[in-house]
Design an enzyme around this catalytic site. Structure first.
Site, PDB file in Angstrom:
ATOM      1  N   HIS A 184       0.878  -1.114   0.147  1.00 61.57           N
ATOM      2  CA  HIS A 184       0.012  -0.005   0.015  1.00 61.57           C
ATOM      3  C   HIS A 184       0.686   1.439  -0.079  1.00 61.57           C
ATOM      4  O   HIS A 184       0.728   2.372  -0.680  1.00 61.57           O
ATOM      5  CB  HIS A 184      -0.856  -0.002   1.312  1.00 61.57           C
ATOM      6  CG  HIS A 184      -1.763  -1.126   1.273  1.00 61.57           C
ATOM      7  ND1 HIS A 184      -2.265  -1.862   0.304  1.00 61.57           N
ATOM      8  CD2 HIS A 184      -2.078  -2.016   2.454  1.00 61.57           C
ATOM      9  CE1 HIS A 184      -3.050  -2.874   0.722  1.00 61.57           C
ATOM     10  NE2 HIS A 184      -2.889  -3.052   1.896  1.00 61.57           N
ATOM     11  N   LYS A 232       0.157  -0.201  13.928  1.00 62.49           N
ATOM     12  CA  LYS A 232      -1.106  -0.444  14.655  1.00 62.49           C
ATOM     13  C   LYS A 232      -1.210  -0.003  15.907  1.00 62.49           C
ATOM     14  O   LYS A 232       0.050   0.463  16.462  1.00 62.49           O
ATOM     15  CB  LYS A 232      -1.249  -2.124  14.591  1.00 62.49           C
ATOM     16  CG  LYS A 232      -1.523  -2.819  13.486  1.00 62.49           C
ATOM     17  CD  LYS A 232      -2.039  -4.012  13.661  1.00 62.49           C
ATOM     18  CE  LYS A 232      -2.426  -4.687  12.183  1.00 62.49           C
ATOM     19  NZ  LYS A 232      -3.421  -4.117  11.783  1.00 62.49           N
TER      20      LYS A 232
END
Ligand code: NAP
Length: 491
Positions: free
Chosen positions: A234, A334
């Site tokens: 990504h 995260k």
């Protein structure tokens, strides 16, 4: 146009969380071609009706407006079918071939939503069952391999039985409306392109921050890590979209040729830059959504001695005429302070200041990817205040400038016409449009660039800890501060 879409892994997490809701939205928007079948494949012994019930029960977890009414679901469910298959068993593919040949649809899509370890044999068996004809399109999910060698092995196995134009490597970030708008903004308007270069741009920042932890996918994540899960695919695709040269036309290969050139121009890692321009981290206990949360090593499915990174920050450079010397900062992780994905293009300050602009001000273009979706252009304007200041006994004569923003909110502008990333990409596959999919050479080049980092991390001191709910290890801020810059939330 009739289509058959075979969803290998039709009972899995990806299928029910992303693919089915996207297919339903396409159905609701009337854009799914009529006369289609969606055929779920997995090992459970289910009938068509049981599969419809299973998917129907999953839809109850879908957020408000996107949930089908019972009547809508009934009509959508008529498209759903199920075939029990063990993908490791060659004889099972014959049953699939029989089911598909009864109908001979105009477009046959095989979506591999299974573990990548099954990809090679599934593709070989699809071909052995004669299902690799010219109408076949194969969709491959990330992560495609674990490193350059395994990525090449999968690409090679696929290329043995299908042509490149039949292979759709999905990177759902490319399907996001804002990324398509980035292409539209850059290449559909005359305004930005002349400024889109080292002379006017000081730095570019790409952030893909998640507030969630590993959730129920600990086992998968611990084998993968942030670099393979987010950066190799990504983040580097976003970097290509922002840095590529204008393609000669909008055809898939023209776009992909230009993205490939960017990846090839990424400065290779050296022993010095491996130490200075790459930071990895792993979250420890902290807060998320206002509550105490566990550290990574205490999450279910994680090896308590794991060295897997949950955060990566990199400083990259593109060695070509347009971008020489401009730092591209990439950051993902995260359990960060918020869910936020955006690209920030930081322009250079005015060459000569005649106004009193706010300290450190420079123009900035922000491309918001999520949760917001749109563009912000940061400018300064004359504030309405009439106050004037005295400098060295001389009245400066002008009120100070104040920051202002031009906001383009695509959700507000296009509202319900908006098409989600998976919806867009699934329709593109069914209709055979390759523009937003990744070619094998791009993917291999991206692996080639990240591999020295992954290798160097095998023998270093391990990831740096950061508390859940922060923006990652302080070394990430220190890395960018060495250039005299700061991450956007630190301004
Ligand atoms: P998952 O929940 O474990 O689902 C795997 C699916 O494959 C299940 O339907 C499973 O059903 C089926 N399956 C496994 N072995 C099989 C076999 N031998 N024969 C037939 N079917 C078999 O995995 P997932 O999270 O959906 O991920 C699928 C793929 O998408 C992976 O490559 C993953 O990396 C990728 N991906 C997932 C996400 C996500 O959000 N979940 C996001 C991006 C990419 P049975 O076990 O009942 O057969």
């Amino acid at each position: 146009m009739s289509f058959d879409l075979v969803l290998f892994g039709g009972t899995g997490d990806l299928a029910w969380r992303k693919l089915m809701p996207a297919l339903f939205q396409a159905f609701r928007h009337g854009s799914l071609p009529e006369g289609g079948r969606i055929i779920g494949v997995a090992r459970d012994d289910l009938t068509d009706d049981q599969y419809r019930e299973l998917i129907g029960s999953r839809f109850n977890a879908v957020e408000g407006a996107k949930r089908p009414s019972p009547e809508e679901f009934k009509r959508f469910a008529a498209l759903l079918h199920y075939l029990p298959m063990d993908l490791s068993q060659p004889q099972d593919y014959q049953r699939l071939a029989q089911m598909l040949k009864q109908r001979d649809a105009d477009s046959l899509v095989m979506y591999l939503a299974t573990a990548p370890s099954l990809f090679t044999q599934t593709v070989q068996q699809i071909a052995a069952a004669g299902l690799n004809g010219p109408k076949t399109r194969l969709v491959l999910e990330k992560p495609l391999g674990h490193n350059l060698a395994s990525n090449r092995a999968i690409n090679h196995a696929v290329a043995e039985v299908l042509e490149e134009r039949q292979i759709f490597r999905i990177d759902h970030y490319l399907g996001k409306p804002s990324v398509q708008n980035l292409f539209a903004m850059r290449f559909g308007n005359a305004l930005f392109e002349p400024l889109w270069r080292r002379e006017y741009i000081a730095s570019i920042e790409i952030t893909i921050a998640e507030e969630v932890g590993v959730e129920k996918r600990g086992g998968f994540y611990d084998q993968t890590g942030a670099m393979r899960d987010m950066v190799q695919n990504h983040a580097l695709q976003l970097l290509c979209a922002v840095a590529m040269e204008p393609p000669i036309n909008a055809h898939a290969d023209a776009l992909r040729d230009e993205k490939l050139k960017v990846l090839r121009a990424l400065k290779p890692w050296t022993p010095e830059t491996l130490g200075l321009h790459a930071v990895r981290g792993q979250y420890v206990a902290g807060t998320a959504y206002g509550e105490r949360v566990a550290g990574y090593l205490d999450e279910p499915g994680i090896d308590p001695a794991s060295r897997t990174e949950t955060f990566v920050a990199l400083r990259a450079e593109i060695a070509n005429w347009r971008w020489a010397g401009v730092p591209f900062y990439i950051r993902t992780g995260k359990r960060l302070a918020s869910r936020d994905a955006r690209i920030e293009v930081n322009f250079r300050p005015t060459p000569h200041a005649i106004f009193r602009a706010p300290a450190g001000f420079a123009n900035k273009l922000v491309i918001n990817l999520q949760p917001k979706d749109g563009l912000e252009l940061h400018l300064v304007a004359q504030s309405q205040s009439q106050r004037v200041s005295t400098q060295g006994g001389v009245r400066a004569g002008m009120a100070p400038l104040a920051p202002v923003q031009l906001n383009l909110d695509f959700d507000q502008r296009f509202g319900s016409e908006r098409v989600g990333a998976y919806e867009r990409l699934l329709l593109d596959v069914i209709e055979g449009r390759l523009n937003l999919f990744v070619r094998s050479d791009e993917q291999e080049e991206a692996w080639r660039w990240v591999e020295p980092l992954l290798e160097s991390w095998q023998t270093d001191n391990g990831p740096r800890p950061y508390a859940a709910g922060t923006w990652g290890p302080s070394a990430s801020s220190a890395m960018i501060a060495r250039d005299g810059n700061a991450w956007s939330e630190e301004h």
